[in-house]
Design a protein around this motif. Structure first.
Motif, PDB file in Angstrom:
ATOM      1  N   LYS A  40       0.841  -1.208   0.000  1.00 16.62           N
ATOM      2  CA  LYS A  40       0.000   0.000   0.000  1.00 16.62           C
ATOM      3  C   LYS A  40       0.873   1.253   0.000  1.00 16.62           C
ATOM      4  O   LYS A  40       0.617   2.202  -0.741  1.00 16.62           O
ATOM      5  CB  LYS A  40      -0.909  -0.018   1.231  1.00 16.62           C
ATOM      6  N   TYR A  41       1.912   1.252   0.826  1.00 16.28           N
ATOM      7  CA  TYR A  41       2.817   2.402   0.926  1.00 16.28           C
ATOM      8  C   TYR A  41       3.537   2.651  -0.402  1.00 16.28           C
ATOM      9  O   TYR A  41       3.563   3.776  -0.901  1.00 16.28           O
ATOM     10  CB  TYR A  41       3.820   2.142   2.046  1.00 16.28           C
ATOM     11  N   PHE A  42       4.084   1.590  -0.991  1.00 23.19           N
ATOM     12  CA  PHE A  42       4.801   1.746  -2.260  1.00 23.19           C
ATOM     13  C   PHE A  42       3.846   2.092  -3.397  1.00 23.19           C
ATOM     14  O   PHE A  42       4.195   2.877  -4.289  1.00 23.19           O
ATOM     15  CB  PHE A  42       5.597   0.489  -2.596  1.00 23.19           C
ATOM     16  N   SER A  43       2.656   1.534  -3.395  1.00 22.24           N
ATOM     17  CA  SER A  43       1.683   1.844  -4.449  1.00 22.24           C
ATOM     18  C   SER A  43       1.287   3.312  -4.422  1.00 22.24           C
ATOM     19  O   SER A  43       1.159   3.953  -5.469  1.00 22.24           O
ATOM     20  CB  SER A  43       0.437   0.971  -4.295  1.00 22.24           C
ATOM     21  N   ALA A  44       1.111   3.857  -3.233  1.00 20.02           N
ATOM     22  CA  ALA A  44       0.787   5.283  -3.119  1.00 20.02           C
ATOM     23  C   ALA A  44       1.915   6.121  -3.700  1.00 20.02           C
ATOM     24  O   ALA A  44       1.679   7.087  -4.431  1.00 20.02           O
ATOM     25  CB  ALA A  44       0.533   5.655  -1.661  1.00 20.02           C
ATOM     26  N   SER A  45       3.141   5.734  -3.410  1.00 21.39           N
ATOM     27  CA  SER A  45       4.294   6.459  -3.933  1.00 21.39           C
ATOM     28  C   SER A  45       4.348   6.371  -5.455  1.00 21.39           C
ATOM     29  O   SER A  45       4.613   7.364  -6.134  1.00 21.39           O
ATOM     30  CB  SER A  45       5.578   5.888  -3.325  1.00 21.39           C
ATOM     31  N   ARG A  46       4.106   5.190  -6.001  1.00 22.01           N
ATOM     32  CA  ARG A  46       4.116   5.001  -7.454  1.00 22.01           C
ATOM     33  C   ARG A  46       3.077   5.883  -8.137  1.00 22.01           C
ATOM     34  O   ARG A  46       3.290   6.396  -9.229  1.00 22.01           O
ATOM     35  CB  ARG A  46       3.865   3.534  -7.792  1.00 22.01           C
TER      36      ARG A  46
END
Length: 99
Positions: free
Chosen positions: A16-22
């Motif tokens: 979830k954290y990395f997807s938001a960043s992407r």
């Protein structure tokens, strides 16, 4: 709480954290701190070593971005900065802040 469930939750939060960043969203520093604390909890409870947690984070990063953290850092030409949280507003007791 069992090991598999706890580590699965960490993986879910990392994704979830990395997807938001992407997608261009900057997650609040508090979210990152909570995730780090959750990961520290896994190490404390003996569910995973720091190395295993780093590998889990690396796999989640590759799943979202298609490249390792180091590859992405190199491409972006920047180092992730540590954010600073301003705790000054908590210097006063809460009953004074409420008024």
């Amino acid at each position: 709480m069992d090991k598999e469930r706890y580590l699965s939750e960490i993986e879910k939060r990392l994704l979830k954290y990395f997807s938001a960043s992407r997608e261009g969203y900057k997650a609040p520093a508090e979210d990152r701190h909570r995730l780090e604390g959750f990961m520290q909890g896994a190490a404390f409870m003996g569910f995973a070593s720091s190395k295993e947690l780093a590998e889990l984070m690396g796999r989640a990063h590759v799943a979202v971005f298609g490249k390792s953290i180091e590859e992405r850092r190199t491409e972006n030409g920047s180092i992730w900065q540590e954010s600073v949280i301003d705790y000054d507003r908590f210097e006063q007791p809460s009953y004074i802040r409420k008024s």
